[in-house]
Motif scaffolding. Structure first.
Motif, PDB file in Angstrom:
ATOM      1  N   GLY A 117     -58.472 -41.802  74.372  1.00  0.00           N
ATOM      2  CA  GLY A 117     -59.621 -41.329  73.605  1.00  0.00           C
ATOM      3  C   GLY A 117     -59.364 -41.559  72.135  1.00  0.00           C
ATOM      4  N   GLU A 118     -60.038 -40.820  71.348  1.00  0.00           N
ATOM      5  CA  GLU A 118     -59.855 -40.873  69.911  1.00  0.00           C
ATOM      6  C   GLU A 118     -58.470 -40.316  69.568  1.00  0.00           C
ATOM      7  N   ALA A 119     -57.720 -41.026  68.759  1.00  0.00           N
ATOM      8  CA  ALA A 119     -56.392 -40.552  68.357  1.00  0.00           C
ATOM      9  C   ALA A 119     -56.552 -39.366  67.414  1.00  0.00           C
ATOM     10  N   GLU A 120     -55.786 -38.332  67.689  1.00  0.00           N
ATOM     11  CA  GLU A 120     -55.864 -37.139  66.856  1.00  0.00           C
ATOM     12  C   GLU A 120     -54.621 -37.048  65.998  1.00  0.00           C
ATOM     13  N   SER A 121     -54.816 -36.729  64.737  1.00  0.00           N
ATOM     14  CA  SER A 121     -53.675 -36.502  63.859  1.00  0.00           C
ATOM     15  C   SER A 121     -53.743 -35.041  63.421  1.00  0.00           C
ATOM     16  N   PRO A 122     -52.564 -34.464  63.179  1.00  0.00           N
ATOM     17  CA  PRO A 122     -52.581 -33.062  62.782  1.00  0.00           C
ATOM     18  C   PRO A 122     -53.352 -32.873  61.478  1.00  0.00           C
ATOM     19  N   GLU A 123     -54.027 -31.763  61.388  1.00  0.00           N
ATOM     20  CA  GLU A 123     -54.767 -31.454  60.170  1.00  0.00           C
ATOM     21  C   GLU A 123     -53.794 -31.185  59.034  1.00  0.00           C
ATOM     22  N   ALA A 124     -54.265 -31.348  57.838  1.00  0.00           N
ATOM     23  CA  ALA A 124     -53.415 -31.120  56.666  1.00  0.00           C
ATOM     24  C   ALA A 124     -52.884 -29.695  56.649  1.00  0.00           C
ATOM     25  N   SER A 125     -53.699 -28.744  57.052  1.00  0.00           N
ATOM     26  CA  SER A 125     -53.252 -27.348  57.048  1.00  0.00           C
ATOM     27  C   SER A 125     -52.109 -27.144  58.044  1.00  0.00           C
ATOM     28  N   ASP A 126     -52.149 -27.850  59.195  1.00  0.00           N
ATOM     29  CA  ASP A 126     -51.053 -27.749  60.158  1.00  0.00           C
ATOM     30  C   ASP A 126     -49.764 -28.318  59.580  1.00  0.00           C
ATOM     31  N   ARG A 127     -49.868 -29.424  58.869  1.00  0.00           N
ATOM     32  CA  ARG A 127     -48.673 -30.030  58.262  1.00  0.00           C
ATOM     33  C   ARG A 127     -48.092 -29.111  57.197  1.00  0.00           C
ATOM     34  N   VAL A 128     -48.945 -28.503  56.404  1.00  0.00           N
ATOM     35  CA  VAL A 128     -48.474 -27.590  55.359  1.00  0.00           C
ATOM     36  C   VAL A 128     -47.815 -26.369  55.995  1.00  0.00           C
ATOM     37  N   LEU A 129     -48.441 -25.833  57.027  1.00  0.00           N
ATOM     38  CA  LEU A 129     -47.888 -24.670  57.717  1.00  0.00           C
ATOM     39  C   LEU A 129     -46.528 -24.997  58.338  1.00  0.00           C
ATOM     40  N   THR A 130     -46.411 -26.151  58.948  1.00  0.00           N
ATOM     41  CA  THR A 130     -45.136 -26.579  59.532  1.00  0.00           C
ATOM     42  C   THR A 130     -44.073 -26.732  58.448  1.00  0.00           C
ATOM     43  N   ALA A 131     -44.436 -27.345  57.335  1.00  0.00           N
ATOM     44  CA  ALA A 131     -43.479 -27.517  56.235  1.00  0.00           C
ATOM     45  C   ALA A 131     -43.011 -26.171  55.703  1.00  0.00           C
ATOM     46  N   LEU A 132     -43.934 -25.214  55.573  1.00  0.00           N
ATOM     47  CA  LEU A 132     -43.550 -23.878  55.100  1.00  0.00           C
ATOM     48  C   LEU A 132     -42.636 -23.176  56.092  1.00  0.00           C
ATOM     49  N   LEU A 133     -42.935 -23.328  57.371  1.00  0.00           N
ATOM     50  CA  LEU A 133     -42.110 -22.718  58.413  1.00  0.00           C
ATOM     51  C   LEU A 133     -40.693 -23.293  58.378  1.00  0.00           C
ATOM     52  N   ILE A 134     -40.581 -24.600  58.233  1.00  0.00           N
ATOM     53  CA  ILE A 134     -39.261 -25.238  58.184  1.00  0.00           C
ATOM     54  C   ILE A 134     -38.523 -24.854  56.903  1.00  0.00           C
ATOM     55  N   ARG A 135     -39.221 -24.839  55.785  1.00  0.00           N
ATOM     56  CA  ARG A 135     -38.582 -24.448  54.517  1.00  0.00           C
ATOM     57  C   ARG A 135     -38.046 -23.015  54.615  1.00  0.00           C
ATOM     58  N   ASP A 136     -38.851 -22.113  55.204  1.00  0.00           N
ATOM     59  CA  ASP A 136     -38.412 -20.734  55.367  1.00  0.00           C
ATOM     60  C   ASP A 136     -37.196 -20.653  56.290  1.00  0.00           C
ATOM     61  N   ALA A 137     -37.227 -21.394  57.389  1.00  0.00           N
ATOM     62  CA  ALA A 137     -36.106 -21.383  58.332  1.00  0.00           C
ATOM     63  C   ALA A 137     -34.852 -21.957  57.680  1.00  0.00           C
ATOM     64  N   LEU A 138     -35.003 -23.023  56.898  1.00  0.00           N
ATOM     65  CA  LEU A 138     -33.855 -23.607  56.200  1.00  0.00           C
ATOM     66  C   LEU A 138     -33.240 -22.610  55.224  1.00  0.00           C
ATOM     67  N   SER A 139     -34.081 -21.831  54.551  1.00  0.00           N
ATOM     68  CA  SER A 139     -33.561 -20.869  53.567  1.00  0.00           C
ATOM     69  C   SER A 139     -32.751 -19.763  54.230  1.00  0.00           C
ATOM     70  N   ARG A 140     -32.936 -19.553  55.531  1.00  0.00           N
ATOM     71  CA  ARG A 140     -32.201 -18.508  56.251  1.00  0.00           C
ATOM     72  C   ARG A 140     -30.833 -18.981  56.744  1.00  0.00           C
ATOM     73  N   LEU A 141     -30.584 -20.275  56.680  1.00  0.00           N
ATOM     74  CA  LEU A 141     -29.300 -20.803  57.132  1.00  0.00           C
ATOM     75  C   LEU A 141     -28.208 -20.530  56.109  1.00  0.00           C
ATOM     76  N   PRO A 142     -26.946 -20.464  56.562  1.00  0.00           N
ATOM     77  CA  PRO A 142     -25.846 -20.399  55.597  1.00  0.00           C
ATOM     78  C   PRO A 142     -25.895 -21.638  54.702  1.00  0.00           C
ATOM     79  N   GLU A 143     -25.507 -21.472  53.449  1.00  0.00           N
ATOM     80  CA  GLU A 143     -25.655 -22.545  52.465  1.00  0.00           C
ATOM     81  C   GLU A 143     -24.973 -23.834  52.896  1.00  0.00           C
TER      82      GLU A 143
END
Length: 176
Positions: free
Chosen positions: A94-120
């Protein structure tokens, strides 16, 4: 008058004698896909031409050899299609779907937050190898640690990162 080479004459004789049988078997193996079956038969006889000197009745069944080559080519085709697991048959595509910009931003924020919780040390090793795209040797040199230490920190850091993200996802599911 043009005289065909012995290998070409032998291939012509093989085609006349065995093509119909090999094609019929290959069509069954490909579930009726005649285009694919014809490609397989063409490749089979190309290989027969390359090995014309070995294809004699004294070496075994020529038809058996041709059928085995065709069978192996079809199996290889199925295997390669299975390895391309993301491939969808054209009629189902069918039509190829790409993630919405808001999903990409949300994913980036989630990963950034998770990275900040790791030991340095683990965070820096992951940032160096994944975000900066440095090899482990380059990361080791810049972080002033052995290569094995970088590999270990990346391994355990990624494990921690996955569990942090999984925990966040399960909390979001429970809250919803």
């Amino acid at each position: 008058m043009f005289q065909p080479e012995p290998a070409e004459a032998r291939l012509e004789a093989l085609l006349v004698e065995h093509r119909r049988v090999v094609l019929a078997r290959t069509v069954r193996l490909t579930n009726g896909d005649t285009g694919w079956a014809e490609d397989v038969v063409q490749e089979t006889f190309l290989r027969a031409w390359r090995h014309a000197d070995q294809l004699t009745s004294g070496q075994g069944s020529v038809r058996g050899w041709l059928l085995r080559v065709a069978h192996n080519l079809v199996v290889d085709g199925y295997r390669s299609a299975r390895m391309r697991y993301g491939e969808v048959p054209l009629e189902e595509a069918g039509e190829a779907e790409s993630p919405e910009a808001s999903d990409r931003v949300l994913t980036a924020l989630l990963i950034r937050d998770a990275l900040s919780r790791l030991p340095e040390a683990h965070r820096r090793a992951i940032e160096a190898t994944y975000l900066c795209d440095w090899s482990t040797a380059q990361a080791a040199s810049r972080l002033n640690v052995p290569v094995g230490t970088v590999k270990s920190r990346v391994f355990y850091g990624m494990r921690m990162l996955r569990s942090i993200i999984a925990a966040e996802s399960s909390l979001a599911t429970v809250a919803a």
